[in-house]
Design a protein around this motif. Structure first.
Motif, mmCIF file in Angstrom:
data_model
loop_
_atom_site.group_PDB
_atom_site.id
_atom_site.type_symbol
_atom_site.label_atom_id
_atom_site.label_comp_id
_atom_site.label_asym_id
_atom_site.label_seq_id
_atom_site.Cartn_x
_atom_site.Cartn_y
_atom_site.Cartn_z
ATOM 1 N N ALA A 66 0.823 -1.213 0.000
ATOM 2 C CA ALA A 66 0.000 0.000 0.000
ATOM 3 C C ALA A 66 0.858 1.265 0.000
ATOM 4 C CB ALA A 66 -0.938 -0.001 1.209
ATOM 5 N N LEU A 67 2.042 1.182 0.599
ATOM 6 C CA LEU A 67 2.909 2.349 0.729
ATOM 7 C C LEU A 67 4.073 2.361 -0.256
ATOM 8 C CD1 LEU A 67 2.969 2.453 4.622
ATOM 9 C CD2 LEU A 67 1.853 4.115 3.093
ATOM 10 N N GLY A 68 4.185 1.322 -1.068
ATOM 11 C CA GLY A 68 5.283 1.260 -2.022
ATOM 12 C C GLY A 68 6.632 1.013 -1.377
ATOM 13 N N LEU A 69 6.618 0.287 -0.255
ATOM 14 C CA LEU A 69 7.865 -0.037 0.443
ATOM 15 C C LEU A 69 8.254 -1.485 0.155
ATOM 16 C CD1 LEU A 69 7.169 1.476 3.980
ATOM 17 C CD2 LEU A 69 8.854 2.271 2.318
ATOM 18 N N PRO A 70 9.471 -1.720 -0.306
ATOM 19 C CA PRO A 70 9.916 -3.094 -0.529
ATOM 20 C C PRO A 70 10.014 -3.869 0.794
ATOM 21 C CG PRO A 70 11.418 -1.510 -1.558
ATOM 22 C CD PRO A 70 10.469 -0.734 -0.697
ATOM 23 N N VAL A 71 9.695 -5.144 0.728
ATOM 24 C CA VAL A 71 9.767 -5.995 1.914
ATOM 25 C C VAL A 71 11.164 -5.945 2.538
ATOM 26 C CG1 VAL A 71 9.616 -8.379 2.735
ATOM 27 C CG2 VAL A 71 7.935 -7.510 1.103
ATOM 28 N N GLU A 73 13.274 -3.487 2.668
ATOM 29 C CA GLU A 73 13.432 -2.262 3.456
ATOM 30 C C GLU A 73 12.707 -2.373 4.797
ATOM 31 O OE1 GLU A 73 12.737 2.561 3.123
ATOM 32 O OE2 GLU A 73 12.365 1.307 1.390
ATOM 33 N N LEU A 74 11.528 -2.962 4.786
ATOM 34 C CA LEU A 74 10.796 -3.178 6.036
ATOM 35 C C LEU A 74 11.584 -4.100 6.967
ATOM 36 C CD1 LEU A 74 7.301 -3.653 4.395
ATOM 37 C CD2 LEU A 74 7.962 -1.747 5.881
ATOM 38 N N ALA A 75 12.118 -5.186 6.403
ATOM 39 C CA ALA A 75 12.887 -6.139 7.208
ATOM 40 C C ALA A 75 14.160 -5.500 7.756
ATOM 41 C CB ALA A 75 13.228 -7.375 6.376
ATOM 42 N N ASP A 76 14.866 -4.747 6.912
ATOM 43 C CA ASP A 76 16.100 -4.101 7.362
ATOM 44 C C ASP A 76 15.833 -3.115 8.494
ATOM 45 O OD1 ASP A 76 17.514 -5.537 5.472
ATOM 46 O OD2 ASP A 76 17.678 -3.861 4.057
ATOM 47 N N THR A 77 14.742 -2.375 8.382
ATOM 48 C CA THR A 77 14.388 -1.420 9.428
ATOM 49 C C THR A 77 14.060 -2.151 10.720
ATOM 50 O OG1 THR A 77 13.586 0.184 7.830
ATOM 51 C CG2 THR A 77 12.759 0.407 10.073
ATOM 52 N N TRP A 78 13.293 -3.218 10.626
ATOM 53 C CA TRP A 78 12.935 -3.985 11.814
ATOM 54 C C TRP A 78 14.191 -4.555 12.489
ATOM 55 C CZ3 TRP A 78 13.259 -8.895 13.809
ATOM 56 C CH2 TRP A 78 12.414 -9.175 14.887
ATOM 57 N N ARG A 79 15.153 -4.983 11.663
ATOM 58 C CA ARG A 79 16.384 -5.564 12.210
ATOM 59 C C ARG A 79 17.304 -4.524 12.841
ATOM 60 N NH1 ARG A 79 16.731 -8.422 7.105
ATOM 61 N NH2 ARG A 79 15.868 -10.472 7.419
ATOM 62 N N GLY A 80 17.093 -3.266 12.534
ATOM 63 C CA GLY A 80 17.937 -2.249 13.158
ATOM 64 C C GLY A 80 18.624 -1.329 12.189
ATOM 65 N N GLY A 81 18.192 -1.358 10.930
ATOM 66 C CA GLY A 81 18.782 -0.461 9.953
ATOM 67 C C GLY A 81 18.523 0.990 10.296
ATOM 68 N N GLU A 82 19.341 1.848 9.766
ATOM 69 C CA GLU A 82 19.209 3.279 10.020
ATOM 70 C C GLU A 82 17.971 3.828 9.325
ATOM 71 O OE1 GLU A 82 21.192 5.297 11.955
ATOM 72 O OE2 GLU A 82 21.986 3.377 12.599
ATOM 73 N N LEU A 83 17.251 4.697 10.026
ATOM 74 C CA LEU A 83 16.126 5.404 9.451
ATOM 75 C C LEU A 83 16.543 6.791 9.042
ATOM 76 C CD1 LEU A 83 13.216 4.664 11.952
ATOM 77 C CD2 LEU A 83 13.409 3.882 9.613
#
Length: 89
Positions: A66-71, A73-83
């Motif tokens: 719905a937001l045009g975010l690749p899976v 990127e979502l996974a990397d953010t959840w794992r601790g990637g920089e925002l």
């Protein structure tokens, strides 16, 4: 089945994910995005604010679509990637 309490790391991961989703939603109405993802506005609100730090996999997939975010990127953010800075403000 009893669900184990979330760890502080899992709670923080949920906050990062919520911040990313909130940033990606930007000016779009919460209800519009929730409807596009097939979830309630209250569920999206809880995810974005970190009150639901461990949403279901299907929910995350549909929000990403719905937001045009690749899976990834979502996974990397959840794992601790920089925002990006604007996501945490």
């Amino acid at each position: 089945m009893v669900r184990q309490p979330l760890t502080p790391e899992q709670i923080e991961a949920g906050r990062r994910l919520g911040a990313l989703l909130r940033q990606a939603r930007a000016e779009r109405e919460l209800g519009e995005v929730a409807h596009a993802a097939g979830i309630s506005p209250e569920t999206l609100r809880k995810i974005e604010t970190g009150r639901l730090p461990s949403p279901g996999f299907g929910t995350i997939i549909r929000l990403g679509e719905a937001l045009g975010l690749p899976v990834q990127e979502l996974a990397d953010t959840w794992r601790g990637g920089e925002l990006p800075l604007e996501a945490v403000s």
